[in-house]
Design a protein around this motif. Structure first.
Motif: not given
Length: 401
Positions: A9-13, A165-180
């Motif tokens: 949802g953060l990335a969609v925002f 800039l808002l997309s940066v934390p979304a990238v890092l969070a998705l790399a951590w939270a979404v299963p490979a």
């Protein structure tokens, strides 16, 4: 709801902010890049076309990758084109970044929809969809006004920097939270069907009906939303300072509508759709009649935002239920259909205004589109009158032929 859903949802925002923010930046862009305002307006059209074309196309491409890989590729591409857009001095390059950004946005949303609904129980697609689309509504409430404010203070490029800039934390969070996951990881492939098999599954009449209704309702929503500013200043008689307030009211209503719709749509979608669409039609007509009265207009803008996104998000979740045999492509085609409505609605509203029908006319166009949705949906349901339609929708039994 899984935490990873809120990260999506953060990335969609961030992406929703980019999609809508140009409404307040077009004059500044036109002046800075030495083009006309209508030419700068093509940036919005380019994004819409990219979303329509890109959603099914990118959904097909993403079948080769795991969900996490596809989401990250799309989001990083989205981030990079905004960096290019913030730096360029060429209008042609900026236009190209809008097209590429729309393709990345469409691909991300297509994969995110199937990812979100696969994270929850099979009968909770509506709630998962509402969390994801909550990012779009928050963009309407906060992201778009913030982008306009940044544009006024530091110029239009600052809004592009902010989205990147808002997309940066979304990238890092998705790399951590979404299963490979594994390649082609949108869930099991029913009957071993490939891309062509999924495309054939998407021809089902129940799905086509749902997508058509979604396009009509979304067309009605953005037909009026696009022209709220002149409606408020020219018809309601409020000053320009009220425009951000009205847009925020619509956004707040949409946030509430998505949340309520998500909680109710999984259990009894047909009663929700029938009652919600009837109320939506009545609301557009009432707003058209009372638009000159500030209090009525402000209240109805809030209500219509809630009804529009409540009905719209329910139709998206029902499209995903209907496309159970096309798990990889369902999100892409749902995204495309709703963006067809998002492109057609403003065009139709602008046509009515250009014909000299005044700034109330988009409201009547919205009412007409919703009325058409009711007629089509009602005609499809008549042969099955007496059945428990809500149960048939959730279970996958077709209420239309």
């Amino acid at each position: 709801m899984p935490f990873a859903l809120y990260l999506l949802g953060l990335a969609v925002f961030a992406q929703g902010t980019s999609e809508f923010m140009l409404s307040g930046l077009v004059p500044d862009i036109a002046r800075d890049l030495d083009v006309s305002i209508p030419a700068a307006g093509h940036l919005t059209s380019a994004f819409a076309v990219g979303m329509v074309v890109g959603a099914p196309l990118m959904a097909l491409v993403s079948r080769r990758f795991s969900r996490r890989s596809a989401l990250l590729v799309f989001l990083v591409a989205f981030l990079l084109v905004h960096l290019v857009g913030a730096l360029t001095t060429s209008f042609a390059v900026l236009l190209a970044t809008r097209v590429v950004g729309a393709l990345a946005n469409a691909g991300f949303l297509a994969v995110a929809l199937v990812t979100a609904t696969s994270m929850v129980e099979p009968n909770a697609k509506g709630r998962a969809t509402s969390v994801l689309l909550g990012g779009v509504t928050v963009a309407c409430v906060a992201g778009v006004p913030a982008g306009a404010l940044l544009g006024e203070v530091w110029g239009w490029r600052s809004a592009f920097w902010a989205v990147a800039l808002l997309s940066v934390p979304a990238v890092l969070a998705l790399a951590w939270a979404v299963p490979a996951g594994a390649p082609d990881a949108a869930g099991p492939d029913p009957a071993g069907r490939g891309a062509l098999g999924e495309l054939r599954a998407l021809r089902g009449p129940r799905l086509l009906l749902t997508l058509l209704l979604g396009a009509l309702v979304n067309g009605a929503t953005f037909c009026t939303f696009t022209y709220l500013a002149p409606l408020v200043t020219e018809v309601t008689g409020l000053g320009p300072g009220w425009v951000p307030v009205v847009l925020a009211l619509f956004g707040i209503g949409s946030f509430v509508g998505v949340g309520v719709g998500g909680r109710l749509s999984d259990g009894r979608p047909v009663p929700l759709l029938v009652c919600g669409t009837l109320a939506l039609l009545a609301g557009w007509v009432l707003l058209a009649v009372t638009a000159a009265h500030p209090v009525a207009a402000l209240v109805l803008v809030l209500v219509q935002g809630a009804l529009s996104f409540g009905v719209g998000s329910t139709l998206i979740s029902q499209a995903l239920y209907a496309a159970a045999d096309a798990p990889h492509l369902a999100g892409g085609f749902a995204t495309a259909a709703f963006n067809v409505g998002g492109a057609f609605g403003p065009w139709a509203g602008g046509l009515a205004i250009s014909a000299g029908l005044g700034y109330r006319s988009p409201l009547w166009v919205s009412a007409l589109l919703v009325a058409l949705a009711l007629v089509i949906g009602g005609t499809a349901l008549v042969p099955w009158r007496g059945r428990r339609a809500a149960g048939s929708l959730v279970s996958g039994k077709l209420p239309v032929r």
